[in-house]
Each structure stands twice: as structure tokens, then as C-alpha cells.
Design a protein around this motif. Structure first.
Motif, PDB file in Angstrom:
ATOM      1  N   VAL A 140      -3.385  11.854   0.371  1.00 25.98           N
ATOM      2  CA  VAL A 140      -3.931  12.450  -0.858  1.00 25.98           C
ATOM      3  C   VAL A 140      -3.997  11.406  -1.968  1.00 25.98           C
ATOM      4  O   VAL A 140      -4.796  11.526  -2.890  1.00 25.98           O
ATOM      5  CB  VAL A 140      -3.102  13.663  -1.321  1.00 25.98           C
ATOM      6  N   ILE A 141      -3.161  10.388  -1.854  1.00 24.15           N
ATOM      7  CA  ILE A 141      -3.196   9.279  -2.808  1.00 24.15           C
ATOM      8  C   ILE A 141      -2.946   7.996  -2.038  1.00 24.15           C
ATOM      9  O   ILE A 141      -2.072   7.937  -1.175  1.00 24.15           O
ATOM     10  CB  ILE A 141      -2.145   9.475  -3.916  1.00 24.15           C
ATOM     11  N   ASP A 142      -3.736   6.976  -2.343  1.00 21.87           N
ATOM     12  CA  ASP A 142      -3.613   5.686  -1.660  1.00 21.87           C
ATOM     13  C   ASP A 142      -3.666   4.626  -2.764  1.00 21.87           C
ATOM     14  O   ASP A 142      -4.698   4.444  -3.390  1.00 21.87           O
ATOM     15  CB  ASP A 142      -4.766   5.520  -0.679  1.00 21.87           C
ATOM     16  N   ARG A 143      -2.543   3.991  -2.986  1.00 23.44           N
ATOM     17  CA  ARG A 143      -2.460   3.091  -4.146  1.00 23.44           C
ATOM     18  C   ARG A 143      -2.022   1.693  -3.713  1.00 23.44           C
ATOM     19  O   ARG A 143      -1.180   1.558  -2.828  1.00 23.44           O
ATOM     20  CB  ARG A 143      -1.457   3.673  -5.137  1.00 23.44           C
ATOM     21  N   MET A 144      -2.621   0.672  -4.326  1.00 21.93           N
ATOM     22  CA  MET A 144      -2.235  -0.709  -4.035  1.00 21.93           C
ATOM     23  C   MET A 144      -1.281  -1.183  -5.135  1.00 21.93           C
ATOM     24  O   MET A 144      -1.552  -1.011  -6.322  1.00 21.93           O
ATOM     25  CB  MET A 144      -3.488  -1.586  -4.011  1.00 21.93           C
ATOM     26  N   LEU A 145      -0.172  -1.782  -4.729  1.00 25.40           N
ATOM     27  CA  LEU A 145       0.815  -2.282  -5.689  1.00 25.40           C
ATOM     28  C   LEU A 145       1.047  -3.766  -5.434  1.00 25.40           C
ATOM     29  O   LEU A 145       0.935  -4.230  -4.292  1.00 25.40           O
ATOM     30  CB  LEU A 145       2.136  -1.519  -5.528  1.00 25.40           C
ATOM     31  N   LEU A 146       1.362  -4.460  -6.478  1.00 28.62           N
ATOM     32  CA  LEU A 146       1.637  -5.890  -6.347  1.00 28.62           C
ATOM     33  C   LEU A 146       3.144  -6.121  -6.365  1.00 28.62           C
ATOM     34  O   LEU A 146       3.901  -5.272  -6.854  1.00 28.62           O
ATOM     35  CB  LEU A 146       0.975  -6.647  -7.505  1.00 28.62           C
ATOM     36  N   PRO A 147       3.580  -7.284  -5.835  1.00 35.66           N
ATOM     37  CA  PRO A 147       5.016  -7.567  -5.889  1.00 35.66           C
ATOM     38  C   PRO A 147       5.493  -7.531  -7.342  1.00 35.66           C
ATOM     39  O   PRO A 147       4.818  -8.043  -8.230  1.00 35.66           O
ATOM     40  CB  PRO A 147       5.132  -8.970  -5.308  1.00 35.66           C
ATOM     41  N   GLY A 148       6.584  -6.919  -7.570  1.00 44.52           N
ATOM     42  CA  GLY A 148       7.086  -6.771  -8.933  1.00 44.52           C
ATOM     43  C   GLY A 148       6.774  -5.415  -9.512  1.00 44.52           C
ATOM     44  O   GLY A 148       7.476  -4.941 -10.411  1.00 44.52           O
TER      45      GLY A 148
ATOM     46  N   ARG B 271       0.869  -1.166   0.000  1.00 45.87           N
ATOM     47  CA  ARG B 271       0.000   0.000   0.000  1.00 45.87           C
ATOM     48  C   ARG B 271       0.911   1.222   0.000  1.00 45.87           C
ATOM     49  O   ARG B 271       1.728   1.371   0.920  1.00 45.87           O
ATOM     50  CB  ARG B 271      -0.840  -0.026   1.263  1.00 45.87           C
ATOM     51  N   LEU B 272       0.785   2.024  -1.017  1.00 41.66           N
ATOM     52  CA  LEU B 272       1.639   3.204  -1.131  1.00 41.66           C
ATOM     53  C   LEU B 272       0.769   4.440  -0.945  1.00 41.66           C
ATOM     54  O   LEU B 272      -0.216   4.635  -1.662  1.00 41.66           O
ATOM     55  CB  LEU B 272       2.309   3.227  -2.504  1.00 41.66           C
ATOM     56  N   ARG B 273       1.119   5.247   0.031  1.00 42.41           N
ATOM     57  CA  ARG B 273       0.319   6.434   0.330  1.00 42.41           C
ATOM     58  C   ARG B 273       1.201   7.676   0.334  1.00 42.41           C
ATOM     59  O   ARG B 273       2.360   7.594   0.715  1.00 42.41           O
ATOM     60  CB  ARG B 273      -0.335   6.309   1.704  1.00 42.41           C
ATOM     61  N   PHE B 274       0.610   8.762  -0.072  1.00 50.25           N
ATOM     62  CA  PHE B 274       1.311  10.044  -0.010  1.00 50.25           C
ATOM     63  C   PHE B 274       0.447  11.035   0.761  1.00 50.25           C
ATOM     64  O   PHE B 274      -0.770  11.070   0.593  1.00 50.25           O
ATOM     65  CB  PHE B 274       1.588  10.585  -1.411  1.00 50.25           C
ATOM     66  N   TYR B 275       1.120  11.779   1.624  1.00 51.60           N
ATOM     67  CA  TYR B 275       0.429  12.778   2.440  1.00 51.60           C
ATOM     68  C   TYR B 275       1.004  14.146   2.117  1.00 51.60           C
ATOM     69  O   TYR B 275       2.216  14.306   2.031  1.00 51.60           O
ATOM     70  CB  TYR B 275       0.653  12.512   3.926  1.00 51.60           C
ATOM     71  N   SER B 276       0.098  15.091   1.961  1.00 45.31           N
ATOM     72  CA  SER B 276       0.545  16.471   1.797  1.00 45.31           C
ATOM     73  C   SER B 276       0.974  16.990   3.153  1.00 45.31           C
ATOM     74  O   SER B 276       0.477  16.546   4.186  1.00 45.31           O
ATOM     75  CB  SER B 276      -0.618  17.296   1.247  1.00 45.31           C
TER      76      SER B 276
ATOM     77  N   TRP C 156       4.945  13.549   2.970  1.00 44.89           N
ATOM     78  CA  TRP C 156       5.262  12.232   3.509  1.00 44.89           C
ATOM     79  C   TRP C 156       4.848  11.145   2.533  1.00 44.89           C
ATOM     80  O   TRP C 156       3.800  11.228   1.898  1.00 44.89           O
ATOM     81  CB  TRP C 156       4.523  12.006   4.830  1.00 44.89           C
ATOM     82  N   ALA C 157       5.694  10.132   2.470  1.00 40.63           N
ATOM     83  CA  ALA C 157       5.348   8.924   1.727  1.00 40.63           C
ATOM     84  C   ALA C 157       5.294   7.789   2.740  1.00 40.63           C
ATOM     85  O   ALA C 157       6.064   7.759   3.701  1.00 40.63           O
ATOM     86  CB  ALA C 157       6.406   8.632   0.669  1.00 40.63           C
ATOM     87  N   GLU C 158       4.338   6.882   2.527  1.00 38.54           N
ATOM     88  CA  GLU C 158       4.189   5.754   3.455  1.00 38.54           C
ATOM     89  C   GLU C 158       4.049   4.471   2.645  1.00 38.54           C
ATOM     90  O   GLU C 158       3.301   4.428   1.669  1.00 38.54           O
ATOM     91  CB  GLU C 158       2.954   5.958   4.330  1.00 38.54           C
ATOM     92  N   LEU C 159       4.768   3.463   3.058  1.00 37.65           N
ATOM     93  CA  LEU C 159       4.711   2.167   2.373  1.00 37.65           C
ATOM     94  C   LEU C 159       4.350   1.109   3.406  1.00 37.65           C
ATOM     95  O   LEU C 159       5.047   0.949   4.419  1.00 37.65           O
ATOM     96  CB  LEU C 159       6.058   1.853   1.734  1.00 37.65           C
ATOM     97  N   ILE C 160       3.259   0.402   3.140  1.00 33.00           N
ATOM     98  CA  ILE C 160       2.814  -0.635   4.078  1.00 33.00           C
ATOM     99  C   ILE C 160       2.861  -1.979   3.352  1.00 33.00           C
ATOM    100  O   ILE C 160       2.000  -2.265   2.513  1.00 33.00           O
ATOM    101  CB  ILE C 160       1.386  -0.352   4.576  1.00 33.00           C
TER     102      ILE C 160
END
Lengths: 314, 154
Positions: free
Chosen positions: A82-90, A69-74, A110-114
């Protein structure tokens, strides 16, 4: 028709018009005070946003996340992404964002990776707009580690025991030893795989005059365990005599000084005893018996041969 | 100190939005936040993000007053369409009536002159408190509307 007749008619016409203008009757139509508008919107705005490419290199050292889960915060609001994106392995851990996120008052974002699919801690990183391509610092992805920590201190006053060491042993055979720091504290960080073992033993070895102590830890109750060791005699015991250390394992602790006196129990090597009386080659001493449950210790009097113990400074 | 000045310069430039204004018809006078900005098309304009008021005026057209919140984009193209304004005279043949256009412009006189925006307007006719007639009026030129009351006049 003569010229005079025309002049007469013109004079009459001008007279009628003048009267009409002066009286503001029949010729005058009132003007509504405001324009009649339909009020329909006839405006369009087309925005063009610049973009920013943000790449976030990651290094997986423990585990296999099933998604991210990749998120960016202003900088304006660090609680709502402000953006919440799901990414797959690869998938590359990257995003193309509108530059409008980077207003002058949001210089710090801020960037957040879960990582998902396991007990992974979320990673956060701040960044500022530095250009159309931003590369964040490399982040390590690993399952939340197992932490065993605590301290080795003297029971009588809580002081750290210099140069003491702690060893953790797992049933699988893995064993690690760490020295305690100057405050007596130690901290082991193990990869999550050690949870395959359901338990471990933690053992402290204090140099010189303290017997080794060992505790068992069950590893299914969480990922952070605290194991403290309190070594040496209690303050109360310390005041009962002169400290001696047992030199030999399984030393008989007798009820009297004579050889045939009853053996109360056997003392282990490195046990601390408090000697109260010297009678030839026999010493009268007190042994402290402590329970694991922390109850008030018991004190037992008895006799040991002087050759099997020696004075010690604690 | 230098860094502070540089930061201020960067942040002040950063916040600017390039604004392009077009209109139908062209050659419309534009005022932004009360200050004259030029005549359309306007291309060399930069504004800070935030609330701005646009006022567009051209002879023969209705005035357009528009307030918007300009977001922090790189560029914004604003397109305005001004509607033609026509002189319309209204005449009725029955005095007790009163009238209303588009639900809000009311009058009681038998004759009235209007500046009307081109398009479809709704005329409502009342006798006392009762609505006695309703018509659509299409305005696309200066004209006279003659209203003939067909109801009972007693």
C-alpha cells in the motif's frame, strides 16, 4: 348597473369556469410527469484520516546499504504494497500512514525492508495496530552470509559418526571448527567478507579409527555450499575381513609376507584395512582404493607386519 | 470468551466513521439507507465504511439522491447543495412540433408544465425527425416560456 346585472355576470362567469374545469380544455395545462433535473453533482465529501507513526529500528552488523526500500502491506493483500518508499542511509526507517489501513479485517499487517547496494536479504515483520505510535522489533541488517554445511557419515551404512568435527580453513588464515550434531550434520555461517578468499578447505576429523578427509571448496559459485563426508570402509569392504587400523604413517604394503617382497604402495596412518589371514607376525590384508569421482572401489591384496596395525571396532 | 467479546467491541468501534452532513440550504430532511437521519446540519452520526445511500428532500428544491462508498476514515464531512425547483409553463404556437429538454425529457404537447431545476437547460425543437431549433433556457424563477416557431409553416 344594477345589483341583478352583477349577479347575472357572476353566474355566467361561474358557468364558463365550471365548463372549463369539467372539460379540462383551455384552462388546463398538462404537468410533465417528472422533474427536469440537470443531473450535475452537487455533493462533496471531505475525509479526515487519523495517522499512525511506525518506526522500525535497525542494527547494521555487516555491510553498508546505499538505500532502503520500505514497504507496507495491508493484511488484505500481502502481495501488493500500500506504500512503497525509498529511504537513504541516515533517514529514520519510519513512516506516517493513514489509520484507514488498519480496518478491522486487517489486524495483521506487514512491513518489509529491503536494503539496497549489496546482497542483503529482505526483512519482513508483521504488526497490528496498537495505537498511534508503533515501534517494530529491531531488525538486523547484514549481507547475506556464506554458508558451508553438510554431514559426516559412515560410508557403509550412512550412520552419523559420533563426536566428529569439521574445520574450515581460508587462505587468509581464518579457521573455524565445529562439532557435528547427533545426526552428523554441521553448518558454518560466515560473514560475506570471507568471499574475499576465493576458496577454502573443509576437513573432517572423526575420532579414533577414521582417517581425516579434506575437500576444497571454490567460493565464487554462490553463497551456500554443501560438503558431505562419507568416512570409513564401504559395506562391501567391511565384509571382506577383520578391520584393522594402521598405526604408523607410510607403512609398506607388500605383495608377500617376506621382507624383500615388492612394496605396492605406502599406507597412511589411521588407514583401515581388512585382515583375511594371520601368518606369524605377518598379516594378509585387503586395502580399499576409492576414487574421488565415486566410481566402484578397487580392492588390493597385500601384507603388513602385525606389529604395525591393530584390530579396531567400527 | 472475554477476549473474543473485547475484540468484537474493538473491531466494531474501529470501523465507525464520524459523519457530518451539511447542506445548502439548511434544514433539509435526510434519509440514510432508507432511515430518517435528521435535518441538516447533522453532526452526531457514525456509519460503518461501505456503500450508503443518501436521500435529501426539502420543499421548493429538487430531491437529491446520492449513493457513495464511504471509506474507513476517521471523519467524513458530506456537503450537499440542493437546487431550487421552479414551476415553468411551456407554450408553443405551432402544433406539429415536438420538443426535448436536456436531451432526455421529451413531449409533443403545445402546452406543458414542468418542475425544473434551476440552471441552464437545453431546449431542442423537432419537426418530424428533423431538429429545427435549439436554445438555451436559463431557469431562475417560476416562469412561462413562449416558443414561437419561426420556420416555414407550410
Amino acid at each position: 348597473m344594477t345589483r341583478n346585472r352583477y349577479l347575472q355576470l357572476l353566474t355566467v362567469f361561474i358557468g364558463v369556469c365550471s365548463v372549463g374545469l369539467l372539460t379540462r380544455c383551455s384552462f388546463s395545462v398538462p404537468h410533465y410527469p417528472e422533474p427536469i433535473l440537470l443531473g450535475e453533482s452537487s455533493v462533496s465529501i471531505e475525509y479526515t484520516f487519523g495517522t499512525v507513526d511506525i518506526a522500525w529500528p535497525v542494527k547494521i552488523i555487516d555491510g553498508h546499504p546505499t538505500a532502503y526500500r520500505l514497504r507496507f502491506y495491508s493484511g488484505k493483500d500481502t502481495t501488493k504494497p500500500v506504500i512503497d518508499r525509498m529511504l537513504l542511509p541516515g533517514d529514520p526507517i519510519a513512516a506516517r500512514l493513514p489509520r484507514s489501513l488498519f480496518l478491522p479485517d486487517t489486524l495483521v499487517n506487514w512491513a518489509e525492508l529491503i536494503p539496497l547496494g549489496g546482497d542483503y536479504p529482505a526483512r519482513r515483520q508483521s504488526f497490528s495496530y496498537t495505537g498511534p505510535i508503533i515501534t517494530l522489533d529491531t531488525t538486523v541488517i547484514q549481507l547475506r552470509p556464506v554458508i558451508i554445511e553438510g554431514a559426516v557419515r559412515l560410508l557403509r551404512n550412512g550412520a552419523p559418526v559420533p563426536a566428529s568435527r569439521v574445520t574450515v580453513t581460508f587462505p587468509s588464515g581464518r579457521e573455524e571448527t565445529l562439532p557435528c550434531d547427533t545426526s552428523g550434520a554441521y553448518r558454518f555461517v560466515f560473514p560475506a567478507q570471507v568471499l574475499d578468499d576465493s576458496s577454502c578447505t573443509v576437513r573432517t576429523v572423526a575420532p579414533g579409527s577414521y582417517p581425516a578427509e579434506m575437500k576444497s571448496v571454490t567460493l565464487n559459485a554462490g553463497k551456500q555450499y554443501r560438503v558431505d563426508f562419507w568416512v570409513g570402509p564401504t559395506a562391501e569392504f567391511f565384509g571382506k575381513g577383520a578391520p584393522y587400523i594402521v598405526l604408523e604413517d607410510l607403512l609398506p604394503f607388500r605383495t608377500g609376507p617376506e621382507n624383500g617382497a615388492t612394496i605396492q604402495f605406502l599406507l597412511p596412518r589411521d588407514e583401515i584395512i581388512m585382515v583375511t589371514t594371520v601368518a606369524g607376525n605377518r598379516l594378509k590384508a585387503i586395502v580399499e582404493l576409492r576414487s574421488e569421482t565415486g566410481e566402484k572401489p578397487h580392492y588390493v591384496e597385500g601384507w603388513v607386519p602385525a606389529s604395525k596395525v591393530k584390530p579396531v571396532e567400527l | 470468551m472475554r477476549k473474543m467479546i473485547l475484540l468484537l467491541v474493538i473491531t466494531s468501534l474501529w470501523g465507525q466513521v464520524q459523519v457530518h452532513i451539511e447542506s445548502i440550504p439548511p434544514d433539509v430532511d435526510v434519509l440514510i439507507d432508507g432511515a430518517k437521519a435528521g435535518t441538516t446540519p447533522i453532526d452526531d452520526l457514525t456509519l460503518h465504511p461501505g456503500k450508503h445511500s443518501f436521500y435529501l428532500e426539502k420543499e421548493g428544491y429538487t430531491i437529491l439522491h446520492y449513493t457513495t462508498y464511504l471509506v474507513g476514515a476517521e471523519k467524513a464531512v458530506l456537503r450537499f447543495r440542493l437546487k431550487e425547483k421552479y414551476s415553468v409553463t411551456f407554450k408553443s404556437d405551432y402544433e406539429p412540433l415536438h420538443y426535448r429538454l436536456d436531451g432526455k425529457y421529451a413531449w409533443t404537447e403545445e402546452k406543458m408544465r414542468f418542475d425544473m431545476e434551476a440552471g441552464r437547460h437545453t431546449l431542442e425543437v423537432f419537426l418530424g425527425d428533423s431538429l429545427v431549433d435549439q436554445q438555451e433556457v436559463l431557469i431562475r424563477e417560476s416562469t412561462t416560456i413562449r416558443y414561437h416557431y419561426q420556420g416555414d409553416r407550410n
